[in-house]
Design an enzyme around this catalytic site. Sequence first.
Site, PDB file in Angstrom:
ATOM      1  N   ILE A  90     -11.814 -26.446 -10.469  1.00 38.48           N
ATOM      2  CA  ILE A  90     -12.628 -27.634 -10.608  1.00 38.48           C
ATOM      3  C   ILE A  90     -12.518 -28.119 -12.002  1.00 38.48           C
ATOM      4  O   ILE A  90     -13.103 -29.426 -12.262  1.00 38.48           O
ATOM      5  CB  ILE A  90     -13.903 -27.891 -10.083  1.00 38.48           C
ATOM      6  CG1 ILE A  90     -14.697 -26.612 -10.668  1.00 38.48           C
ATOM      7  CG2 ILE A  90     -13.765 -27.535  -8.489  1.00 38.48           C
ATOM      8  CD1 ILE A  90     -16.325 -26.733 -10.056  1.00 38.48           C
ATOM      9  N   GLY A  91     -12.267 -27.319 -12.913  1.00 32.52           N
ATOM     10  CA  GLY A  91     -12.245 -28.056 -14.315  1.00 32.52           C
ATOM     11  C   GLY A  91     -11.446 -26.820 -15.185  1.00 32.52           C
ATOM     12  O   GLY A  91     -11.618 -25.786 -14.971  1.00 32.52           O
ATOM     13  N   ARG A  92     -10.905 -27.464 -16.346  1.00 33.11           N
ATOM     14  CA  ARG A  92     -10.239 -26.641 -17.549  1.00 33.11           C
ATOM     15  C   ARG A  92     -10.606 -27.055 -18.703  1.00 33.11           C
ATOM     16  O   ARG A  92     -10.659 -28.402 -18.898  1.00 33.11           O
ATOM     17  CB  ARG A  92      -8.875 -26.747 -16.969  1.00 33.11           C
ATOM     18  CG  ARG A  92      -7.844 -25.831 -18.183  1.00 33.11           C
ATOM     19  CD  ARG A  92      -6.522 -25.911 -17.766  1.00 33.11           C
ATOM     20  NE  ARG A  92      -6.070 -25.170 -16.568  1.00 33.11           N
ATOM     21  CZ  ARG A  92      -5.638 -25.574 -15.680  1.00 33.11           C
ATOM     22  NH1 ARG A  92      -5.417 -26.882 -15.346  1.00 33.11           N
ATOM     23  NH2 ARG A  92      -5.269 -24.886 -14.703  1.00 33.11           N
TER      24      ARG A  92
ATOM     25  N   ASP B 275     -22.225 -27.854 -29.230  1.00 31.82           N
ATOM     26  CA  ASP B 275     -20.910 -28.531 -28.487  1.00 31.82           C
ATOM     27  C   ASP B 275     -21.621 -29.597 -27.240  1.00 31.82           C
ATOM     28  O   ASP B 275     -21.136 -29.661 -26.265  1.00 31.82           O
ATOM     29  CB  ASP B 275     -20.032 -27.631 -27.679  1.00 31.82           C
ATOM     30  CG  ASP B 275     -18.791 -27.978 -27.268  1.00 31.82           C
ATOM     31  OD1 ASP B 275     -18.496 -29.108 -28.404  1.00 31.82           O
ATOM     32  OD2 ASP B 275     -17.945 -27.728 -26.757  1.00 31.82           O
TER      33      ASP B 275
END
Length: 614
Positions: A19-21, A146
């Site tokens: 679902i995410g990278r 971050d």
Amino acid sequence: MVDRAPQMLAGRYEIGELIGRGGMAEVHIGYDTRLSRRVAIKLLREDLARDPVFLARFRREAQSSAALNNAAIVAVYDTGEEEVISPRSGEKVALPYIIMEYVEGHTVRDLLKDGTAVPINEAVEIVDGVLIALEYAHRAGIVHRDIKPGNIMLTPQGEVKVMDFGIARAMADSQATMTQANAVVGTAQYLSPEQARGEVVDVRSDLYSTGCLLFELLTGQPPFTGDSAVAIAYQHVRETPRTPSSIASDIPEALDRVVLKSLAKDRDQRYTDAAQMRKDLLASVRGGTVSAPSTAVWGVAGGIAPGATTAMASPVPPPTQTMPRDPGTSTQPAIATQQRSSKGWLWGLLAFLVVVLSVAAAYLIMNRDTAPPETPKVEVPVLTDMNQNGARVALEAVGLSMVIGDDVPHDSIEAGLFVSSEPPAGTSVDKGSDVTVHFSSGPGEVEVPDVTDQTQERAREALEAAGLKVSNVSTEDAPGKQKDVVLSTDPKAGSKVPKDSSVTIVVASGFVNVPDLKNKTLEEATKILQEDLKLTLRITEQETGDVDPGLVMSQSDSGKVEVGSTIELVISKEAPAIIIPTETPSPTDGITPNPTGTPSEGNELPSPPKDDNN
């Protein structure tokens, strides 16, 4: 990027679709089979997983972030490592993972992807949620490092949740923000100047990144853009951002002031904590008083202009200009034919005083700026019971920088907590100095002693004296070993294990199992009983015609018998043959021999036997 992800982690977390990278990891939907709930699984990149320094810091920081429990922070449930086979090298690699709360919704990055600004109230609401999360985390000694749109989730219910606490910290040493590839850690558009310069970061670095986020939410674009990350980082360090209202005219001046204060190049001129920034942010849209200075006071480098303070300084009246003196005019005052009025003389005196005061003020300011300032002294604070993040915050609060020393083993201090500092607490040092801090690696390793052939009681004493604990005792049949004599330990003798580790000892049961030996040869039975089972053997023979000679006919015991017992075996023996005569007796049968060889009296040959039937 993860090259080969396993299908199950720790025997309980099923890995689902991607679902995410990101640059550091991949995020998958997962399922916790033990608690029957959906989770998000973050798998770290293989190249980062190979770095032992990263792994050590990752473990410590993942534990710290898992302790954060706040509605505005995505919860971390679990962390660990899973062995996978690297398709590049074919070697086993320990792949770190983090199990997180699964949050339905979308990120702020999705909200801003088309470059459109969000309404002011919505922008303030999002940043307010971020500041709530940061305020909680900073109190726990954790700096995010971050903050960016991709790390902020918005739920369908309008909740704000900040992700990835502790991971950026785990990637960096305490003294820099560079990876081994010498690349800046963090996203360029939201990087604080100190991060771009590779300096130590603190809570104010998170507030700078939050200011960048607020700027983009209000305007649809980050404060600095460029052709490369290096160009953007240079702007963060050197250039002054525009006011948001210069891009979107409906933004109030009070909100401009909040944004520019959070984006000050010098961290000492930013907000000191998230609570202070949040107070100003809410006041700027509610008509309250904002503590941030006017945008006019920020210089080219983003700091406060020389001579200005956090409140607007009253302007100094300019010196009164005078006409140049005529070279031919005498320096002595001339006696005018017409007397000056007293009013004109007073104005001239005031002008003269203004000039003198202005020159004096300029002289003092110049001397103040050029004279080398005396470095103030501060005391190294007490860091007892603090982890790495807490110690860094405590040191930076008094103007000191932390250098992480080697971890040291300690029997009574939990792994990851403060052990000692150089200089030690209470020492007076120059502000800005480095303080080397050592943290505990936990109890040191000890060698498992050899307690073989000792009694259980003595073995337990020896293990405890070595700093180990006996957690379990099991028994085994052992030929020749008396009951309760130690056979082995787990871990085995000579192994290096952490102090206070648990050890299982295996002791002899005092019994052996004797099998059924019937129909075995004497040689086979002797080997089993004497050589294998260390028992005493007693043999008797019995004549029989039912069993082949030399085989075991019976035994005194079988099954569980005590060590050292005597087993009696009955071995078959061949019975003697019975001879039945079949020939007629010779005539000489029945004659008593005469030793002399001559007939003696009365030794006549007997008459043939009479037949009674005749």
